[in-house]
Design a protein around this motif. Structure first.
Motif, PDB file in Angstrom:
ATOM      1  N   GLU A  60      14.055   0.195   3.423  1.00  8.66           N
ATOM      2  CA  GLU A  60      12.740   0.826   3.479  1.00  8.66           C
ATOM      3  C   GLU A  60      12.539   1.842   2.361  1.00  8.66           C
ATOM      4  O   GLU A  60      11.473   1.912   1.754  1.00  8.66           O
ATOM      5  N   ALA A  61      13.568   2.639   2.087  1.00 10.13           N
ATOM      6  CA  ALA A  61      13.445   3.651   1.039  1.00 10.13           C
ATOM      7  C   ALA A  61      13.321   3.010  -0.343  1.00 10.13           C
ATOM      8  O   ALA A  61      12.525   3.453  -1.176  1.00 10.13           O
ATOM      9  N   ASN A  62      14.096   1.968  -0.589  1.00 11.30           N
ATOM     10  CA  ASN A  62      14.067   1.336  -1.909  1.00 11.30           C
ATOM     11  C   ASN A  62      12.708   0.746  -2.245  1.00 11.30           C
ATOM     12  O   ASN A  62      12.360   0.604  -3.425  1.00 11.30           O
ATOM     13  N   ARG A  63      11.935   0.400  -1.236  1.00 10.75           N
ATOM     14  CA  ARG A  63      10.583  -0.110  -1.486  1.00 10.75           C
ATOM     15  C   ARG A  63       9.657   0.998  -1.977  1.00 10.75           C
ATOM     16  O   ARG A  63       8.617   0.713  -2.568  1.00 10.75           O
ATOM     17  N   ARG A  64      10.021   2.245  -1.713  1.00 17.73           N
ATOM     18  CA  ARG A  64       9.185   3.379  -2.133  1.00 17.73           C
ATOM     19  C   ARG A  64       9.730   4.082  -3.367  1.00 17.73           C
ATOM     20  O   ARG A  64       8.985   4.769  -4.067  1.00 17.73           O
ATOM     21  N   PHE A  65      11.024   3.950  -3.614  1.00 17.05           N
ATOM     22  CA  PHE A  65      11.623   4.590  -4.776  1.00 17.05           C
ATOM     23  C   PHE A  65      11.248   3.848  -6.050  1.00 17.05           C
ATOM     24  O   PHE A  65      10.939   2.653  -6.026  1.00 17.05           O
ATOM     25  N   GLY A  66      11.291   4.582  -7.159  1.00 14.17           N
ATOM     26  CA  GLY A  66      10.996   3.976  -8.452  1.00 14.17           C
ATOM     27  C   GLY A  66      12.211   3.982  -9.356  1.00 14.17           C
ATOM     28  O   GLY A  66      13.096   4.838  -9.220  1.00 14.17           O
ATOM     29  N   ALA A  67      12.254   3.047 -10.283  1.00 16.70           N
ATOM     30  CA  ALA A  67      13.393   2.948 -11.196  1.00 16.70           C
ATOM     31  C   ALA A  67      13.491   4.163 -12.108  1.00 16.70           C
ATOM     32  O   ALA A  67      14.578   4.544 -12.540  1.00 16.70           O
ATOM     33  N   ARG A  68      12.340   4.801 -12.402  1.00 14.62           N
ATOM     34  CA  ARG A  68      12.326   5.951 -13.304  1.00 14.62           C
ATOM     35  C   ARG A  68      11.829   7.221 -12.618  1.00 14.62           C
ATOM     36  O   ARG A  68      11.438   8.174 -13.282  1.00 14.62           O
TER      37      ARG A  68
END
Length: 198
Positions: A62-70
């Motif tokens: 769930e968090a990775n869907r909201r986090f950004g690569a940069r």
């Protein structure tokens, strides 16, 4: 291009502010007192009555869907007392939290943990032990931990606010107390932003 600060707040219904007539909960109140140069993306990822076992299983997806690569990705873990309802051992609760924090560290995501507040319908001694176990897991990893059980255990306003609601969750006053504890226990330093004197 820098994508700014992104904060995912995972936990049970307390993260969603259940029982707060203003709909802010402690997360909304804390963010209202957090001053940053650029807007902060905040995602409240709550599941009612969730144990740490369930939380450990779902947080990363769930968090990775909201986090950004940069982006500057941060994880706030709002812990409740569902582990006691489900009869989890202290060892299992500790391991579940450790897995969350270690997984976040491996992904270079900084964590901040808020412990479970008092609940009149659960054993107070068991809840104190659970909070102490969570605190120890965080201390060993040098991760900020906000103890909410001990300061609110005998707090008349907290108990009155919970009693005035559904008997298990706070209202506006209780969430205000939780927000105060978060703001005064390392929140601004963790984000690297100045305190507004809250």
């Amino acid at each position: 291009m820098d994508e700014g600060l992104r904060v995912c707040v995972i936990g049970d219904e307390l993260v969603a502010g259940l029982g707060d007539a203003r709909g802010l909960g402690w997360v909304g109140r804390v963010m209202a007192r957090t001053r940053t140069e650029d807007p902060v993306f905040v995602a409240q990822l709550a599941v009612p009555r969730e144990s740490t076992t369930s939380l450990a299983a779902r947080w990363e997806t769930e968090a990775n869907r909201r986090f950004g690569a940069r982006s500057d990705n941060r994880l706030v873990v709002g812990l409740g007392s569902a582990d006691l309802d489900e009869g989890l051992s202290l060892a299992r609760s500790r391991l579940n939290l450790a897995n969350i924090l270690d997984g976040a560290a491996a992904a270079r995501v900084s964590c901040f943990v808020v412990g479970p507040p008092p609940r009149p319908d659960v054993d107070d001694v068991a809840l104190a032990q659970l909070s102490a176990a969570f605190a120890d897991v965080c201390q060993r990893r040098h991760i900020p931990y906000v103890e909410t059980h001990d300061p609110l255990r005998t707090h008349e306003q907290w108990h009155a606010d919970v009693a005035a609601g559904d008997g298990a969750h706070p209202g506006q006053a209780g969430y205000g107390l939780l927000a105060w504890l978060v703001l005064h226990n390392g929140w601004h330093a963790w984000l690297g932003v100045p305190s507004d004197g809250a």
